[in-house]
Design a protein around this motif. Structure first.
Motif, short mmCIF file in Angstrom:
data_model
loop_
_atom_site.label_atom_id
_atom_site.label_comp_id
_atom_site.label_asym_id
_atom_site.label_seq_id
_atom_site.Cartn_x
_atom_site.Cartn_y
_atom_site.Cartn_z
N LYS A 1 -7.03 -1.76 -1.81
CA LYS A 1 -8.47 -1.86 -1.56
C LYS A 1 -8.80 -3.16 -0.81
O LYS A 1 -7.99 -4.09 -0.78
CB LYS A 1 -9.24 -1.80 -2.88
CG LYS A 1 -9.04 -0.51 -3.67
CD LYS A 1 -9.65 0.67 -2.96
CE LYS A 1 -9.49 1.98 -3.73
NZ LYS A 1 -10.20 1.98 -5.02
N PRO A 2 -10.00 -3.27 -0.22
CA PRO A 2 -10.36 -4.45 0.57
C PRO A 2 -10.22 -5.76 -0.19
O PRO A 2 -9.79 -6.78 0.38
CB PRO A 2 -11.82 -4.18 0.95
CG PRO A 2 -11.96 -2.70 0.93
CD PRO A 2 -11.04 -2.22 -0.15
N GLU A 3 -10.56 -5.76 -1.48
CA GLU A 3 -10.47 -7.01 -2.24
C GLU A 3 -9.02 -7.47 -2.40
O GLU A 3 -8.75 -8.67 -2.49
CB GLU A 3 -11.14 -6.85 -3.61
CG GLU A 3 -10.55 -5.77 -4.51
CD GLU A 3 -11.23 -4.41 -4.34
OE1 GLU A 3 -11.16 -3.62 -5.28
OE2 GLU A 3 -11.82 -4.16 -3.25
N ILE A 4 -8.08 -6.52 -2.40
CA ILE A 4 -6.66 -6.87 -2.47
C ILE A 4 -6.22 -7.45 -1.13
O ILE A 4 -5.48 -8.44 -1.07
CB ILE A 4 -5.81 -5.64 -2.84
CG1 ILE A 4 -6.31 -5.01 -4.13
CG2 ILE A 4 -4.34 -6.03 -2.96
CD1 ILE A 4 -6.40 -5.96 -5.30
N SER A 5 -6.67 -6.84 -0.04
CA SER A 5 -6.36 -7.37 1.29
C SER A 5 -6.88 -8.78 1.46
O SER A 5 -6.22 -9.64 2.07
CB SER A 5 -6.95 -6.45 2.38
OG SER A 5 -6.34 -5.18 2.37
N GLU A 6 -8.05 -9.05 0.91
CA GLU A 6 -8.63 -10.40 1.00
C GLU A 6 -7.77 -11.40 0.24
O GLU A 6 -7.58 -12.54 0.69
CB GLU A 6 -10.06 -10.40 0.46
CG GLU A 6 -11.07 -9.64 1.32
CD GLU A 6 -11.28 -10.26 2.70
OE1 GLU A 6 -11.05 -11.48 2.85
OE2 GLU A 6 -11.65 -9.52 3.63
N LYS B 1 -5.85 -4.60 9.16
CA LYS B 1 -7.11 -4.32 9.86
C LYS B 1 -6.93 -3.27 10.95
O LYS B 1 -7.87 -2.57 11.32
CB LYS B 1 -7.68 -5.61 10.48
CG LYS B 1 -8.14 -6.63 9.45
CD LYS B 1 -9.49 -6.28 8.85
CE LYS B 1 -10.62 -6.62 9.79
NZ LYS B 1 -11.94 -6.42 9.16
N ARG B 2 -5.68 -3.16 11.46
CA ARG B 2 -5.40 -2.20 12.55
C ARG B 2 -4.74 -0.91 12.04
O ARG B 2 -4.60 0.05 12.80
CB ARG B 2 -4.47 -2.86 13.58
CG ARG B 2 -5.06 -4.11 14.23
CD ARG B 2 -6.19 -3.79 15.19
NE ARG B 2 -5.70 -3.13 16.38
CZ ARG B 2 -5.25 -3.77 17.47
NH1 ARG B 2 -5.25 -5.09 17.49
NH2 ARG B 2 -4.82 -3.10 18.52
N TYR B 3 -4.32 -0.92 10.80
CA TYR B 3 -3.58 0.21 10.22
C TYR B 3 -4.52 1.39 9.96
O TYR B 3 -5.62 1.20 9.47
CB TYR B 3 -2.93 -0.27 8.91
CG TYR B 3 -2.07 0.71 8.17
CD1 TYR B 3 -1.12 1.50 8.81
CD2 TYR B 3 -2.19 0.84 6.78
CE1 TYR B 3 -0.32 2.37 8.10
CE2 TYR B 3 -1.39 1.70 6.06
CZ TYR B 3 -0.46 2.47 6.72
OH TYR B 3 0.34 3.34 6.01
N ARG B 4 -4.05 2.59 10.28
CA ARG B 4 -4.87 3.78 10.10
C ARG B 4 -4.28 4.72 9.04
O ARG B 4 -4.53 5.91 9.05
CB ARG B 4 -5.05 4.51 11.44
CG ARG B 4 -5.85 3.71 12.46
CD ARG B 4 -7.27 3.47 11.98
NE ARG B 4 -8.04 2.60 12.88
CZ ARG B 4 -8.21 1.30 12.70
NH1 ARG B 4 -7.68 0.69 11.63
NH2 ARG B 4 -8.92 0.59 13.53
N ALA C 1 -11.62 -0.03 4.66
CA ALA C 1 -12.83 -0.17 3.85
C ALA C 1 -12.70 0.50 2.48
O ALA C 1 -13.23 0.00 1.48
CB ALA C 1 -14.02 0.42 4.60
N THR C 2 -11.97 1.62 2.42
CA THR C 2 -11.90 2.37 1.16
C THR C 2 -10.52 2.33 0.51
O THR C 2 -10.37 2.74 -0.64
CB THR C 2 -12.30 3.83 1.39
OG1 THR C 2 -11.40 4.43 2.34
CG2 THR C 2 -13.72 3.93 1.92
#
Length: 306
Positions: A199-204, A221-224, A229-230
């Motif tokens: 999740k985004p908070e883990i990425s942060e 940020k570039r990974y699809r 975001a989710t």
């Protein structure tokens, strides 16, 4: 004593995460990395392995793998990982001295296995072409192989074909050879990546770990593979977690049959949990992961690389 490892990989952003965890684990001794064509072409995946090792200041020997599947035409995941396979970060110039000269992956696997005192674990987080060729060429090595850890296959629907997961769909014939080898196999299927999203908070949190953390944040940020975001699906890290901390998973022993007949199910991995085929079990399938435990492990494992 550290477990000796041979890795087959096609980086790929989630592969890059798995490589970082493997190379900095105190439990493992990575003897060799084979770059396989898959997420992107062989030239890019080979270059990406070298970029990562150079960034991490590691000097594990690297060998190029097969540039395509045994039979079928190549497929790729450029739309997911970007044209280079690791778009989004300016890597240092790769150290090409790490490439084993005049070697092909199956021969290099054999040389490592026969030169290693303890049994070797093969980790396949790409298509299984190089591992399948190795098993066909050197069956005398089987007694020196501890197990094969695979990220691949799906319990239900696929992410490439209707029922096929990308790594298995990349070379179903090779996957069939591996699953029919009789060796001990553990599988991290598609569904685990869907359970344990980053999740985004883990990425942060990862971003704040230092230079390597900032690199992964840029790649994420570039990974699809999912959505930043989710939640991102970092499939290959789950295969590594299965190797390093298997107690966070639930496993089911079953028979896996790879479909190699042409049609809508080509490349499917049929996991016969109800024994409809009445065949002996040939794999342990990870069916569930403790998500909170995995996330904690994931962050701590990446800290070691930062």
């Amino acid at each position: 004593m550290k477990k000796p490892i041979i890795l087959s990989t096609d980086p790929g952003i989630d592969d890059a995460v798995a490589i970082a965890i493997l190379l900095f684990s105190k439990q493992l001794d990575v003897k060799l990395i084979a770059a396989a064509a898959g997420n992107v072409g062989i030239d890019q995946t080979l270059n990406n392995v070298l970029k990562l090792e150079t960034l991490f200041k590691k000097e594990i020997p690297v060998v190029p793998g097969c540039s395509r599947a045994l039979i079928k035409h190549p497929i790729d995941a450029v739309a997911v990982h970007g044209k280079s396979g690791m778009d989004g970060y300016d890597f240092p110039e790769p150290n090409r001295d790490l490439i084993l000269e005049n070697k092909i992956a199956p021969v290099a696997f054999h040389e490592v296995v026969t030169a290693t005192k303890n049994k070797v674990t093969l980790v396949g987080i790409a298509h299984l072409t190089d591992i399948a060729l190795y098993l066909r060429l050197y069956p005398e090595d089987f007694s020196q192989i501890e197990q094969i850890i695979i990220m691949g296959g799906s319990i239900g629907r696929g992410n490439y074909g209707v029922f096929s997961e990308f790594n298995i769909a990349s070379d179903p014939e090779a996957a069939k050879i591996v699953f029919e080898s009789g060796l001990k196999i553990r599988v991290a299927p598609l569904e685990l990546g869907m359970q344990a999203k980053i999740k985004p908070e883990i990425s942060e949190k990862i971003k704040k770990l230092g230079k390597v953390g900032a690199m992964f944040y840029s790649l994420f940020k570039r990974y699809r593979g999912g959505s930043f975001a989710t939640g991102l699906k970092i499939y290959d890290a789950l295969a590594v977690a299965m190797l390093l901390q298997s107690d966070m998973f639930e496993f089911v022993a079953t028979h896996v049959e790879i479909v190699t007949q042409a049609g809508f199910t080509y490349g499917a991995s049929l996991m016969d949990f109800n024994n409809k085929l009445q065949q002996s079990n040939n794999a342990l399938i990870g069916t569930k992961v403790d998500v909170d435990q995995f996330i904690e492990w994931f962050i701590n494992a990446l800290k070691k690389a930062c």
